[in-house]
Design a protein around this motif. Sequence first.
Motif, PDB file in Angstrom:
ATOM      1  N   LEU A 186     -16.922  17.163 -15.821  1.00  0.00           N
ATOM      2  CA  LEU A 186     -15.956  16.082 -15.655  1.00  0.00           C
ATOM      3  C   LEU A 186     -16.124  15.024 -16.735  1.00  0.00           C
ATOM      4  N   GLN A 187     -15.007  14.717 -17.418  1.00  0.00           N
ATOM      5  CA  GLN A 187     -14.998  13.680 -18.447  1.00  0.00           C
ATOM      6  C   GLN A 187     -13.911  12.656 -18.144  1.00  0.00           C
ATOM      7  N   ILE A 188     -14.179  11.413 -18.533  1.00  0.00           N
ATOM      8  CA  ILE A 188     -13.223  10.323 -18.376  1.00  0.00           C
ATOM      9  C   ILE A 188     -12.965   9.723 -19.754  1.00  0.00           C
ATOM     10  N   GLY A 189     -11.706   9.593 -20.109  1.00  0.00           N
ATOM     11  CA  GLY A 189     -11.357   9.021 -21.403  1.00  0.00           C
ATOM     12  C   GLY A 189     -10.425   7.839 -21.256  1.00  0.00           C
ATOM     13  N   MET A 190     -10.545   6.875 -22.166  1.00  0.00           N
ATOM     14  CA  MET A 190      -9.690   5.703 -22.178  1.00  0.00           C
ATOM     15  C   MET A 190      -9.378   5.329 -23.610  1.00  0.00           C
ATOM     16  N   ALA A 191      -8.155   4.923 -23.884  1.00  0.00           N
ATOM     17  CA  ALA A 191      -7.786   4.518 -25.239  1.00  0.00           C
ATOM     18  C   ALA A 191      -6.678   3.481 -25.211  1.00  0.00           C
ATOM     19  N   ILE A 192      -6.751   2.557 -26.141  1.00  0.00           N
ATOM     20  CA  ILE A 192      -5.684   1.578 -26.379  1.00  0.00           C
ATOM     21  C   ILE A 192      -5.236   1.766 -27.818  1.00  0.00           C
ATOM     22  N   SER A 193      -3.957   2.010 -28.010  1.00  0.00           N
ATOM     23  CA  SER A 193      -3.431   2.327 -29.342  1.00  0.00           C
ATOM     24  C   SER A 193      -2.408   1.296 -29.808  1.00  0.00           C
ATOM     25  N   ASN A 194      -2.373   1.086 -31.091  1.00  0.00           N
ATOM     26  CA  ASN A 194      -1.343   0.294 -31.763  1.00  0.00           C
ATOM     27  C   ASN A 194      -1.407  -1.199 -31.467  1.00  0.00           C
ATOM     28  N   LEU A 195      -2.609  -1.724 -31.310  1.00  0.00           N
ATOM     29  CA  LEU A 195      -2.766  -3.177 -31.264  1.00  0.00           C
ATOM     30  C   LEU A 195      -2.574  -3.702 -32.682  1.00  0.00           C
ATOM     31  N   GLY A 196      -1.641  -4.628 -32.884  1.00  0.00           N
ATOM     32  CA  GLY A 196      -1.435  -5.078 -34.244  1.00  0.00           C
ATOM     33  C   GLY A 196      -0.479  -6.232 -34.392  1.00  0.00           C
ATOM     34  N   ALA A 197      -0.349  -6.680 -35.635  1.00  0.00           N
ATOM     35  CA  ALA A 197       0.532  -7.792 -35.969  1.00  0.00           C
ATOM     36  C   ALA A 197       1.990  -7.352 -35.925  1.00  0.00           C
ATOM     37  N   ASP A 198       2.870  -8.304 -35.691  1.00  0.00           N
ATOM     38  CA  ASP A 198       4.306  -8.016 -35.625  1.00  0.00           C
ATOM     39  C   ASP A 198       4.845  -7.572 -36.978  1.00  0.00           C
ATOM     40  N   MET A 199       5.858  -6.716 -36.932  1.00  0.00           N
ATOM     41  CA  MET A 199       6.644  -6.401 -38.119  1.00  0.00           C
ATOM     42  C   MET A 199       7.819  -7.368 -38.203  1.00  0.00           C
ATOM     43  N   ARG A 200       8.299  -7.582 -39.400  1.00  0.00           N
ATOM     44  CA  ARG A 200       9.444  -8.480 -39.583  1.00  0.00           C
ATOM     45  C   ARG A 200      10.525  -7.767 -40.391  1.00  0.00           C
ATOM     46  N   PHE A 201      11.685  -7.544 -39.760  1.00  0.00           N
ATOM     47  CA  PHE A 201      12.836  -6.958 -40.432  1.00  0.00           C
ATOM     48  C   PHE A 201      13.916  -8.025 -40.581  1.00  0.00           C
ATOM     49  N   VAL A 202      14.287  -8.276 -41.828  1.00  0.00           N
ATOM     50  CA  VAL A 202      15.278  -9.303 -42.140  1.00  0.00           C
ATOM     51  C   VAL A 202      14.787 -10.623 -41.547  1.00  0.00           C
ATOM     52  N   GLU A 203      15.409 -11.108 -40.473  1.00  0.00           N
ATOM     53  CA  GLU A 203      14.987 -12.389 -39.886  1.00  0.00           C
ATOM     54  C   GLU A 203      14.399 -12.218 -38.494  1.00  0.00           C
ATOM     55  N   ARG A 204      14.078 -10.984 -38.122  1.00  0.00           N
ATOM     56  CA  ARG A 204      13.617 -10.756 -36.747  1.00  0.00           C
ATOM     57  C   ARG A 204      12.263 -10.101 -36.736  1.00  0.00           C
ATOM     58  N   GLN A 205      11.400 -10.594 -35.858  1.00  0.00           N
ATOM     59  CA  GLN A 205      10.078 -10.015 -35.694  1.00  0.00           C
ATOM     60  C   GLN A 205      10.086  -9.027 -34.532  1.00  0.00           C
ATOM     61  N   VAL A 206       9.350  -7.940 -34.693  1.00  0.00           N
ATOM     62  CA  VAL A 206       9.212  -6.954 -33.618  1.00  0.00           C
ATOM     63  C   VAL A 206       7.732  -6.646 -33.421  1.00  0.00           C
ATOM     64  N   LYS A 207       7.352  -6.451 -32.186  1.00  0.00           N
ATOM     65  CA  LYS A 207       5.963  -6.175 -31.852  1.00  0.00           C
ATOM     66  C   LYS A 207       5.646  -4.698 -32.011  1.00  0.00           C
ATOM     67  N   MET A 208       4.359  -4.400 -32.123  1.00  0.00           N
ATOM     68  CA  MET A 208       3.912  -3.022 -32.194  1.00  0.00           C
ATOM     69  C   MET A 208       3.859  -2.419 -30.779  1.00  0.00           C
ATOM     70  N   PRO A 209       4.090  -1.105 -30.655  1.00  0.00           N
ATOM     71  CA  PRO A 209       4.145  -0.465 -29.328  1.00  0.00           C
ATOM     72  C   PRO A 209       2.752  -0.136 -28.777  1.00  0.00           C
ATOM     73  N   THR A 210       2.052  -1.139 -28.316  1.00  0.00           N
ATOM     74  CA  THR A 210       0.694  -0.948 -27.781  1.00  0.00           C
ATOM     75  C   THR A 210       0.731  -0.093 -26.517  1.00  0.00           C
TER      76      THR A 210
END
Length: 311
Positions: A186-210
């Motif tokens: 028996l194994q147990i795994g845990m992960a958190i992915s895509n923690l990061g700074a926002d992207m900015r397209f034109v005039e809008r910021q979007v968050k990363m899909p954590t």
Amino acid sequence: MRRVIGGLLLLLVLPGMASAADVFEKVGTMGGQFLKIPIGARATGMGGAFVSVADDPSAIFWNPSGIARLEGSYASFNHLVWPADVQLTQASYIFHLGFLPGTLGVNARSLYMDQQPVRDVFRPEGTGEFFDAGDVSFGLTYGRSLTDKFAAGFTVNYVRSGLAEYSSDSYTLDFGTLYTTGYRSLQIGMAISNLGADMRFVERQVKMPTVFRVGVSMNLYRNETHALLSTGEFSHPPDNKERGNWGAEYSFRDFFKLRGGYNFGYDSEGLAAGVGVEFPSSITGNAGLDYSYTDMGSLGAAHRFAIDLGF
């Protein structure tokens, strides 16, 4: 009496409406969506329930701590044929440095498609010009077994997305742990992915899909000839409802692998299946070939191919 009944019905309906709003209000608001597309034909053939298995080079995507338990070096190549003529290719290399405890890995992935024609109201068939769209990321992974039962690892990624003349970039962090309980396998795994700074397209910021994942896996049966692995996983994306994954892998003499699984709570992904073979190679220590199929409902199907070379 009608008012009372109407009020009771309203009280019953409102929580459902609020729950639905909570689930769907953030759909389409996150950037870097390609970071959520699963990597690896073996993992996806098992329904994407791999965070607690993570024992091949695709661990870089699912759970960085998994590379700590890989012996030797590996080169891995993955290709995905996605609906709407979208494709994704990923390559990784896992290795050891004698002076540094633990295991290192590097990877690159790219989501791409054919050039698209520029259209406008007056020329719906195209203006004669074309534009590109795609995403790329490059990552460095480090994993280490802290005890004989517990391993931890992380990946730092550089991410860039482009659409025609617009582009944006960001840095993300993945972190994971893997724990062997000591009870059978028996194994147990845990992960958190895509923690990061926002992207900015034109005039809008979007968050990363954590995305947060947690899962368990265990060999239900194993002898010198046959083995049956079962695994389950729960994940929480930031822009949709919680999801579940289940999968299994049958192995014959550690050579022929047959896999199946299901993606629960997804908008399109459902049934998954896959097959693989692993054999010794004169060039490398061993080689593995894998294929997986994922039913995407009305969108069609996703096909993944993978080659792993061990040195």
